[in-house]
Scaffold this motif. Structure first.
Motif, mmCIF file in Angstrom:
data_model
loop_
_atom_site.group_PDB
_atom_site.id
_atom_site.type_symbol
_atom_site.label_atom_id
_atom_site.label_comp_id
_atom_site.label_asym_id
_atom_site.label_seq_id
_atom_site.Cartn_x
_atom_site.Cartn_y
_atom_site.Cartn_z
ATOM 1 N N ALA A 104 -5.785 20.374 32.631
ATOM 2 C CA ALA A 104 -4.408 20.094 32.208
ATOM 3 C C ALA A 104 -3.521 21.345 32.282
ATOM 4 N N CYS A 105 -4.089 22.487 32.657
ATOM 5 C CA CYS A 105 -3.336 23.754 32.712
ATOM 6 C C CYS A 105 -2.175 23.614 33.705
ATOM 7 N N VAL A 106 -0.987 24.024 33.297
ATOM 8 C CA VAL A 106 0.203 23.849 34.145
ATOM 9 C C VAL A 106 0.082 24.675 35.432
ATOM 10 N N LEU A 107 -0.514 25.860 35.327
ATOM 11 C CA LEU A 107 -0.696 26.683 36.537
ATOM 12 C C LEU A 107 -1.542 25.937 37.572
ATOM 13 N N GLY A 108 -2.402 25.043 37.075
ATOM 14 C CA GLY A 108 -3.277 24.265 37.957
ATOM 15 C C GLY A 108 -2.522 23.364 38.930
ATOM 16 N N ILE A 109 -1.229 23.164 38.715
ATOM 17 C CA ILE A 109 -0.461 22.325 39.650
ATOM 18 C C ILE A 109 -0.320 23.042 40.999
ATOM 19 N N ILE A 110 -0.190 24.359 40.929
ATOM 20 C CA ILE A 110 0.068 25.103 42.180
ATOM 21 C C ILE A 110 -1.007 26.126 42.532
ATOM 22 N N GLU A 111 -1.834 26.483 41.552
ATOM 23 C CA GLU A 111 -2.821 27.562 41.752
ATOM 24 C C GLU A 111 -4.090 27.170 41.011
ATOM 25 N N ASP A 112 -5.108 28.030 41.094
ATOM 26 C CA ASP A 112 -6.278 27.804 40.239
ATOM 27 C C ASP A 112 -5.852 27.984 38.781
ATOM 28 N N PRO A 113 -6.298 27.080 37.899
ATOM 29 C CA PRO A 113 -5.890 27.201 36.493
ATOM 30 C C PRO A 113 -6.471 28.455 35.832
#
Ligand SMILES: Cc1cc2nc3c(=O)[nH]c(=O)nc-3n(C[C@H](O)[C@H](O)[C@H](O)COP(=O)(O)OP(=O)(O)OC[C@H]3O[C@@H](n4cnc5c(N)ncnc54)[C@H](O)[C@@H]3O)c2cc1C
Length: 485
Positions: A104-113
């Motif tokens: 659910a990490c927001v960074l996970g949308i564009i990169e590795d969380p």
């Protein structure tokens, strides 16, 4: 956030594992910790994302951005305080959780969380190394007594919270050691048992009483629990599932849990009931593609199996996220565990047709058929066999890792407790139909995860406290009690 550009500067770095040949020589944990300076960089990758979805992704509501920022600032003691505020046992979840927070990490949308789980593990490990984790005895005792039945993560979390609220807590465990599935279910290579003992020393020093070899309803009458003001049942969901398949009674077809439990008991020179189940030199087939199946694969390889094959009746999940489970949902995607990497032939959409034996009843082979699932809207998915796909697999040992059908019913029968539609112990706000009896963990929700068990133990403790005292200062989910470090 500690470093606003951290996620632009640093890539995710995970801890590495020892080489496969090295780790297969024993049952020890095999991860190689990252340096503290690297972990601090990893913490700085946490963005100022506005709404940290990791909070809601975590069943405990862990305050993740807060401890990430603190480790970037080298304030490890404060990070530990924040972590402990919502999670009694980060050393278990930091090793074993499938980390829904990272999905659910927001960074996970564009990169590795962010590597949240590894950060969590390292915060608590540093806490133990530095001696920051000390018993927290309650300032006052309430004079109320609580019995907790079952010492898995749910029972231990409930016990610690109730003890903090000042109640006298006794934990009853039928096994010869405390820990539930953490002790004898989950193999040592995933969780060294010293990690449980280290925490138990703290819990005992806080004033919790532990009674092992005490099987409530069997060698300890349920009537004797009447002396307690409240009872919390955390007995897990350990009724094993089997197969209605021809030849299931063959010598060499074993339940995964019997195999795993024996192996851990052997490591600790414990007495083994019945014959020893060994994979050494055998062609092993593990039926079931979940966590238990994966643990059987790792254990079989460590025992020296000739070959290890794994069957799963469901389709192979996609390698990445599928459209059906977009961010921030928990994705249905292929999971390759460290045990799978150690050597295993994985097969999906396989159904077991027959266990073949020799004239002495010893397993010699397994007959299977390939299947597919026919999906018709509004109907249950239908399993269809593929004509002409029958196959026979030579094998000497089959391990059934098919999950659990629910909790055992000894306690519900003897205490007059209702079950829900899935045959779990029924409760509203963790309270059963008997006024002073509560239930939490897998016993209430069915076979699940450690992180859920800890959450249930904490929430049930609060309900028990309200029942006993009329109100409670124990925290609600995601709002910690910030015990000191
Ligand atoms: C092989 C395996 C691997 C797993 N791996 C993972 C993983 O990697 N990550 C993860 O998050 N989850 C994992 N799980 C799931 C996780 O272990 C459970 O969800 C969790 O332990 C449930 O906690 P609990 O406290 O509810 O019950 P349990 O851990 O099952 O503990 C229940 C305890 O109650 C005791 N008990 C039962 N009845 C009585 C009685 N009448 N009297 C006294 N004592 C009693 C039992 O002996 C047991 O010790 C795994 C499960 C299995 C089986």
């Amino acid at each position: 956030m500690g470093k606003i550009t951290g996620f632009l500067e640093y890539e995710r770095v995970d801890e590495k594992n020892k080489a496969v040949e090295e780790r297969l020589k024993n049952f020890k944990e095999f991860t190689i910790p990252l340096k503290e300076t690297e972990l601090e960089k990893q913490g700085s990758r946490c963005m100022d994302c506005g709404i940290p979805f990791c909070h809601s992704g975590c069943p405990l509501g862990n305050l993740i951005p807060d401890f990430n920022e603190l480790i970037y600032k080298k304030e490890w003691g404060k990070a530990l305080r924040i972590l402990h505020a919502t999670n009694n046992f980060p050393e278990f979840t930091g090793r074993l959780c499938p980390a829904p927070c990272e999905k659910a990490c927001v960074l996970g949308i564009i990169e590795d969380p962010i590597s949240i789980e590894n950060i969590e593990k390292n915060i608590v490990e540093k806490g133990f190394q530095e001696g920051w984790i000390q018993p927290q005895t309650p300032k006052e005792r309430t004079g109320k007594t609580v019995a907790v039945v079952g010492s898995g993560p749910a029972g231990l979390a409930a016990a610690q919270q109730l003890n903090r609220a000042g109640h006298e807590v006794t934990v009853f465990e039928r096994d010869d050691a405390i820990g539930g599935l953490l002790r004898y279910g989950i193999p040592n290579f995933k969780l060294d048992k010293k990690i449980i003992d280290r925490r138990l020393n703290i819990l005992e020093a806080e004033g919790i009483t532990f009674k092992t070899n005490t099987n409530i309803g069997v060698n300890y009458a349920v009537k004797d629990l009447e002396k307690f003001d409240a009872i919390v049942l955390c007995g897990g969901a350990t009724e094993k599932r089997s197969l209605p398949t021809k030849g299931i009674e063959a010598k060499g077809v074993e339940q995964a849990m019997d195999f795993l439990t024996q192996q851990t008991k052997i490591l600790f020179d414990k007495k083994i009931e019945g014959e020893i189940i060994s994979a050494k030199g055998k062609n092993v087939i593990v039926i079931g593609g979940g966590d238990t199946g994966s643990d059987c694969v790792g254990t079989s390889n460590r025992q020296g199996a000739k070959s290890v094959t794994n069957f799963e009746i469901m389709p192979k999940p996609p390698v990445g996220r599928s459209e059906k489970t977009p961010w921030p949902y928990w994705p249905l995607q292929l999971k390759t565990s460290s045990s799978h990497e150690e050597g295993c032939d994985r097969n999906w959409l396989i159904n077991t047709k027959e266990f073949v034996t020799d004239k002495n009843g010893n397993l010699t082979a397994l007959k299977t058929v390939e299947v597919f699932w026919k999906i018709t809207p509004g109907e249950r998915p239908q399993l269809i066999e593929k004509k002409g796909s029958e196959k026979t697999w030579e094998c000497d040992l089959v391990l059934l890792a098919l999950g659990f059908t629910g909790p055992e019913k000894t306690l519900s029968d003897q205490l007059g407790l209702e079950l829900d539609a899935r045959s779990n112990y029924k409760a509203t706000n963790y309270k059963t139909n008997v006024s002073n009896i509560f239930t939490a963990g897998d016993m209430r929700r069915g076979q699940s995860l450690i992180v859920w068990a800890i959450n249930e133990g904490r929430e049930a403790a609060r309900e028990v406290d309200i029942f006993l005292m009329g109100s409670s200062n124990l925290p609600i989910k995601g709002q910690g009690d910030l015990p000191g470090v």
